[in-house]
Design an enzyme around this catalytic site. Sequence first.
Site, PDB file in Angstrom:
ATOM      1  N   GLY A 140      -6.756  -6.925   7.719  1.00 25.25           N
ATOM      2  CA  GLY A 140      -5.707  -5.611   8.061  1.00 25.25           C
ATOM      3  C   GLY A 140      -7.383  -5.502   9.202  1.00 25.25           C
ATOM      4  N   ARG A 158      -3.799 -14.112   9.596  1.00 17.21           N
ATOM      5  CA  ARG A 158      -3.443 -14.805   8.487  1.00 17.21           C
ATOM      6  C   ARG A 158      -3.493 -16.341   8.614  1.00 17.21           C
ATOM      7  NH1 ARG A 158       0.839 -11.587   4.750  1.00 17.21           N
ATOM      8  NH2 ARG A 158      -0.046  -9.182   5.561  1.00 17.21           N
ATOM      9  N   ASP A 190     -13.220  -8.350   2.658  1.00 20.12           N
ATOM     10  CA  ASP A 190     -13.342  -9.150   1.109  1.00 20.12           C
ATOM     11  C   ASP A 190     -12.986 -11.029   1.473  1.00 20.12           C
ATOM     12  OD1 ASP A 190     -13.500  -9.517  -1.179  1.00 20.12           O
ATOM     13  OD2 ASP A 190     -11.046  -8.844  -2.004  1.00 20.12           O
ATOM     14  N   THR A 225     -13.190  -2.827   7.269  1.00 23.71           N
ATOM     15  CA  THR A 225     -11.349  -2.014   6.855  1.00 23.71           C
ATOM     16  C   THR A 225     -11.310  -0.619   6.199  1.00 23.71           C
ATOM     17  OG1 THR A 225     -10.676  -2.408   4.257  1.00 23.71           O
ATOM     18  CG2 THR A 225     -13.260  -2.843   4.296  1.00 23.71           C
ATOM     19  N   ASP A 263     -10.143   0.733   3.399  1.00 20.64           N
ATOM     20  CA  ASP A 263     -10.294   0.520   2.620  1.00 20.64           C
ATOM     21  C   ASP A 263     -11.741   1.159   1.046  1.00 20.64           C
ATOM     22  OD1 ASP A 263      -7.503   0.237   2.753  1.00 20.64           O
ATOM     23  OD2 ASP A 263      -7.336  -1.611   2.070  1.00 20.64           O
ATOM     24  N   ASP A 286     -13.369  -0.616  -0.093  1.00 17.79           N
ATOM     25  CA  ASP A 286     -13.529  -1.028  -1.307  1.00 17.79           C
ATOM     26  C   ASP A 286     -14.196  -2.171  -1.069  1.00 17.79           C
ATOM     27  OD1 ASP A 286     -12.170  -2.930   0.808  1.00 17.79           O
ATOM     28  OD2 ASP A 286     -11.065  -3.319  -0.734  1.00 17.79           O
ATOM     29  N   ARG A 327      -4.396  -0.092  -1.563  1.00 20.57           N
ATOM     30  CA  ARG A 327      -3.530  -1.002  -2.395  1.00 20.57           C
ATOM     31  C   ARG A 327      -4.336  -1.476  -3.812  1.00 20.57           C
ATOM     32  NH1 ARG A 327      -1.401  -5.749   0.444  1.00 20.57           N
ATOM     33  NH2 ARG A 327      -1.056  -3.952   2.242  1.00 20.57           N
TER      34      ARG A 327
END
Lengths: 325, 325, 325, 325
Positions: free
Chosen positions: C11, C72, C103, C127, C129, C131, C173
Amino acid sequence: MKKIAVFTSGGDSPGMNACIRAVVRAAIYNQVEVLGIRRGYAGMILGDFVPLDREGVQGIINRGGTILGSARSAEFMTPEGRQKAFEQLQAAGVDGVVVIGGDGSFKGATVFMEEHPEIPFVGIPGTIDNDLYGTDYTLGYDTAINTALEAIDKIRDTAEAYNRLFFVEVMGRDAGFIALRSGIAGGAEAILVPEVETDIPLLIQQIGEYHEKHKHSCIIVVAEGDDAGGAFELAKQVQDKVPYEESRVTVLGHIQRGGTPTCADRVLAAQMGIGAVEALLANKRGIMIGVQHKQVVEVPFEQSTKHNIEISPSLKKVAHILSAI
Amino acid sequence: MKKIAVFTSGGDSPGMNACIRAVVRAAIYNQVEVLGIRRGYAGMILGDFVPLDREGVQGIINRGGTILGSARSAEFMTPEGRQKAFEQLQAAGVDGVVVIGGDGSFKGATVFMEEHPEIPFVGIPGTIDNDLYGTDYTLGYDTAINTALEAIDKIRDTAEAYNRLFFVEVMGRDAGFIALRSGIAGGAEAILVPEVETDIPLLIQQIGEYHEKHKHSCIIVVAEGDDAGGAFELAKQVQDKVPYEESRVTVLGHIQRGGTPTCADRVLAAQMGIGAVEALLANKRGIMIGVQHKQVVEVPFEQSTKHNIEISPSLKKVAHILSAI
Amino acid sequence: MKKIAVFTSGGDSPGMNACIRAVVRAAIYNQVEVLGIRRGYAGMILGDFVPLDREGVQGIINRGGTILGSARSAEFMTPEGRQKAFEQLQAAGVDGVVVIGGDGSFKGATVFMEEHPEIPFVGIPGTIDNDLYGTDYTLGYDTAINTALEAIDKIRDTAEAYNRLFFVEVMGRDAGFIALRSGIAGGAEAILVPEVETDIPLLIQQIGEYHEKHKHSCIIVVAEGDDAGGAFELAKQVQDKVPYEESRVTVLGHIQRGGTPTCADRVLAAQMGIGAVEALLANKRGIMIGVQHKQVVEVPFEQSTKHNIEISPSLKKVAHILSAI
Amino acid sequence: MKKIAVFTSGGDSPGMNACIRAVVRAAIYNQVEVLGIRRGYAGMILGDFVPLDREGVQGIINRGGTILGSARSAEFMTPEGRQKAFEQLQAAGVDGVVVIGGDGSFKGATVFMEEHPEIPFVGIPGTIDNDLYGTDYTLGYDTAINTALEAIDKIRDTAEAYNRLFFVEVMGRDAGFIALRSGIAGGAEAILVPEVETDIPLLIQQIGEYHEKHKHSCIIVVAEGDDAGGAFELAKQVQDKVPYEESRVTVLGHIQRGGTPTCADRVLAAQMGIGAVEALLANKRGIMIGVQHKQVVEVPFEQSTKHNIEISPSLKKVAHILSAI
C-alpha cells in the site's frame, strides 16, 4: 490536593488550548477542581482567575493560541510581586500549579517556590522552539515546523517559475531546530542555524556552483538567530555576488505561532496535561513533564532550562547530504 | 489553425498549470497541436519550445507555479526582439498563441500583433491581483486571498493571546482587492488599500478607541501599495501613539503566489483555457478571455488593461460596518 | 556497490516520493548509480527499470503517492517469479536494492535473498499503519493521522450543530494506532481498536450516560479492523439503543493514503533514505532502517515483521481519561 | 425595528457562524438588538433565545458549524407549533427575523408569515448544495467544493500509484453542482450528476477505452443523488465489466459540511448578513438575500425555492472536453 491552577506563559504555541483541556479533564477525573489564571504571571498577581470545568474547555482542542492569554510580567521578577501572587493563590485555595510555557516561565516558578514552598509548580514545555532539555519535542513545535514547511512549499512554486533565489527566515532566536527540520523537509538548498557558524564566502561560492550546474531555483532557510543575521541581512551580503538575476526575502514571523495544532501536538498536549496533574497529585514539584521515546518523563526544572541542547549530528548530516550545495 | 502555442508570462499565479492543461486538452479535442513556450517572451525569442500532449500535462492540475516558467524580457520591448520572436513562431509553424499573464503581457502581445498580424494572440488573465477589467476574477486571485486569509487566521491566534496590535501586509501594488477580501474574511479591525487615502491620525484615534472599548487584539491589513507605505512604515508611524503595549509586523510576501489552486481557480482555469482555444479557432485575436457572472466572455486587450477598476462600493461598506473601528 | 535499485511496494503511503528522492541523492553523494523499479515486485520481474538522477527526483519531495507506482505480484510468490526478478536485476547490474514498503514486502525480500544471496536488500518501513516493530514511526503514519484528524475536526463541526452521534471509521486492519492517536487528538468520545475487545453493551450504556449528562455531540472513532466490525456494523448495533435522535457513519477510506507528506514524514524519509544507502554501502542486508528516539537504527527483517506491537498502555490511559464516556 | 432574531436552520454549512457575526455587527451598527434562537424552529417554539452582542460573536468568524445549532422540527409544520413560535417571538419583543438556511427553511418562514404577518422574515441561503435560485452562490458551497476537491486530490495520489479505478461520492441529493465543480477541478475522468441521465453501458465502454489508451488511474465523481445510484451501487454495476484490476469506493459524507470557511464564503457571509439586516430595516419581508455578479440582491422566497436551477451548459461542456473519456 483539592484545587489546582493552570496558566500559559511566555510566547504562545499551538497546542496550549488542547493542553489546558487535558489538565482540566485529568483533574476532574481525579476529583480535583481547576482554576485558570488569565494572562500569565501578571494575572496571577492580580488574582485574575476563572474556574474551569468541562464546558469551559469544550471546543478548544483544535484552536491555536490560548484561551487564558499570556503576558510578560516585570512585577513577578520582584519579591513583592511574587508575594502578591502567592497571596492570591492562597486566597483562592490553590494547592498546586501547572505552568505551560518555556525557559523563563520555569525559572520564575523556581524562584517562586524557593520563597513560597507551600505551593508546588509542575511545568509543561509549551514553546515552538523545541529548546528545552529533557523532552523529545516541546508543545507547538510540530505545528510550527509544518507551518514553516507549507510556506516553503508555496515559495518553491514561485521560485521555480522564475529560477529565483529566496531567503526564507523562520523562527528560532537561539535554536535552529525549526530551520533544520523545515529546511530538510522543504528541500532547501542550504540551511543556516545559530549553532553552526555561517561562512558567507563559502555560501556564495556554493550558490554559484549550484546555479551553474542545475539552473533551478534556490531556497536558503535561515533561523532568525543565525550568526550571519536574519534573511534581510544575509540577502544584502549575498545577492550581488551570485549569478541569480533576482532574489527575494520572506520572513515568516508570527504565523508560525498560530494555527490548528497537528495530531502530534495534540497527543503531546494530552500526555503532558495528564502527566502534570498526576505529578502534582503524587506530590512532585519543580519538574517539567517531558515525553521521551513516546513515554512521559519528569525532568527537574534546572535540567530542562540548561539550554545546552545540541543540533542532532544525524540531522546535520542529513541536511548536508540532501541539500543541493 | 493546426498548431497553437501557449505560455505563461509576468508574475506567476496559482492555477496557471491547470490552465495550461486545459489549453492542451481543448486543443487535442479540436485536433490542434500545442507547443509550450518556456520562460515567457524571453523563451519565445530563443525558440525555447516544447511539444505538449496529454502526458505532458498529466498530474499538474493541482500544482502551483508554472511548468513553463516565466521571465522578464527587455528584448521583447524592442522591435528587433519581437521580430526574432515572430521568426521563431513561424519556423515552428505556430498559427496562434495563448498568453496567460497580466497587463504587461497583453500590452506586449498587442504591439506584437500590430507588427506581425499573421499570428493572433488570445489572452488569459493570470495574476493574483484581480486588476484586469472585464473579468469577475483573475486566475490565482481566489487562491491568493485564501492564502492571505489562512495567515491572518494564524496571526489572530497569537495576537489574541497577547492582545497585540499586528500589521499584516498583503500583496497588491496598485489594487487593494486582496487586502479587502482577506481583511473582511479575517475580521480585520482596519483595512488599508491604495484606492482610498489613508488618514493616519484618524487611524491612531480609532485604534485607541477600539482598545479602550474592547481590549482585544487588533489586526490591520495593509496592501503593499497603500499610500501610507507598507506595513513596516505604517507601524513606525502608529505604534508609539496607540495604547497597545506591543505591535508586530508581518509581510506575507511570495507565499501568496504559491500553493495548490483552489476549486474556483481550477474551474476558472478550465473555462478560460477552453475559451481561449475556441476563440483562436473562431479567428478571434487581441482579446482576453474573462468570466463574468459565471459565463465566458471576450474582452478586447485595450479594455482589459485600462486598469480603471474600482474597489466595489458594496465591499467598502461591508468593511466599514464589520471592522471594529 | 556501483549501482542500486529502489522501489515502492505494498500500500502506498505519503512520504514515499520524498524517500525515493533521499535514496537517489544519498546514492549520488556516494557516487553510486540508481535505478527505479516501476510497480513493485511485478515490475522487477518484467525489468521495468528507469534510471533516476537528480532531475528525475526533482519536485517530488512534497507529492503524495509514488512516482514508481506499486502493485501486487502473485508471480513473485513463486520461485520462478523470483528467479526472473533476479535475472532482471543482474542483467541491469544492480548490486543492492532498497525496498520501501511494509510487512509483506520485507517477507518477499527475505525469501528472495535466501534463494539469491548475491543481491542484498535493505528495507524502509513505508506504510501508514505504524505496525512494524523496531521503528518509532513508519513512513506515512504521521500524515495519515493528520488527515484522519482533519476529517474528525470537520465532522465535529457538523455533529455539534445537531448534537449528533457519529461513527468515524479510520484505517487500521490489524492495528489501532491511527484510531488511537487521531481519536485522542480529535477529542473522540470513544475509540475502538482491534487490540482491545469491544464491549457493545457497555458502549451503549456509556453513550447513554454521556448524552444524559452533557447533551453534546458524540464521535466514536473505529479502526476498520475492530472486532465489533467497521463503523457501519457498529452503528447498526448501537444506534437504536442510544438516546441520540440521529446517527451518521463516515468511512474515511483511501484519502488517508494520499496528500502532501507532513514535515515529520519528510524528515523521516530523509533519514531513512540516507540510512538505507549507507547500510548497503556497509554491506548490510536483510535489515529495516528504523528511527528510534530520533536516531537511525537497523532492525533485522524477521524482527520488524513479527507484528507483536502493542498499543502503548500510556496512550490507552490517555484515551481513557480524556474520552468523555 | 428595535430587536431582531437570527437563527440557523436545515443542514449546517460552513460560513454560518461568520454570517451570524455579520448580522449581529450590522444590527449593532444600526442600533438594533439581536437575539440568537438556538436549534432552529424547534428552539423558536421553546423560546430558546440568547442575546447576542459583539463579545458573543467574537472569535467565530473562522469556525465551521453553527454556534446556534440546528434541528428539525415536526412541530413547526403544524399551525399550533407556529402559533407557539409566534408567541415566543412576540414575548421576546422580536420585530423581525433573519433565517439562515435552505429551501425548507424559507418555505417554513413563508407559511409562518401568512399566519403571523406581524413578524417579517428575511432569508440567507445557507446550504452547501448551491441549489437556490437567485444567488450565484449559496453560503458554504465554496468551502464544500474545496473540501471535496482536497479529498479527490488525495485519492488521485493513491489511485495513480496503483492505476486504480475510484468511485468518489460527493454530496448533492438533487443537484450536481458539487460533483461538477469538484470533478472538473480534480481532473475527474467522468462526472455523474442527477441532472443528466447516466448511461451505464456507455460509461463502461468509455472506461475501457480510457484504460486501453492511457493506462492511468481513473476517478469517477458521483453526486449522491445521481440516477444510477450512489458510488457503491455504481461500482457494483461497473467494476467487473472494465479492465481495471481493482476499484475502490469512497463516500465523502459529512466532512463536506464542516471545516473553516473559505475566503469567498466569509465574504459572502458578510455581504448577506449585512444585506439581511438592511432589508429588515427597510421593511422588506419574505425575501432571500442573494449575491449576483458580486452585488447583493433581493429575491422573493417563492422564486428562490423553485428549484429549477439548471446545470450550466458551459460547465457541462467544460467537463465533457476535459474529462478523459
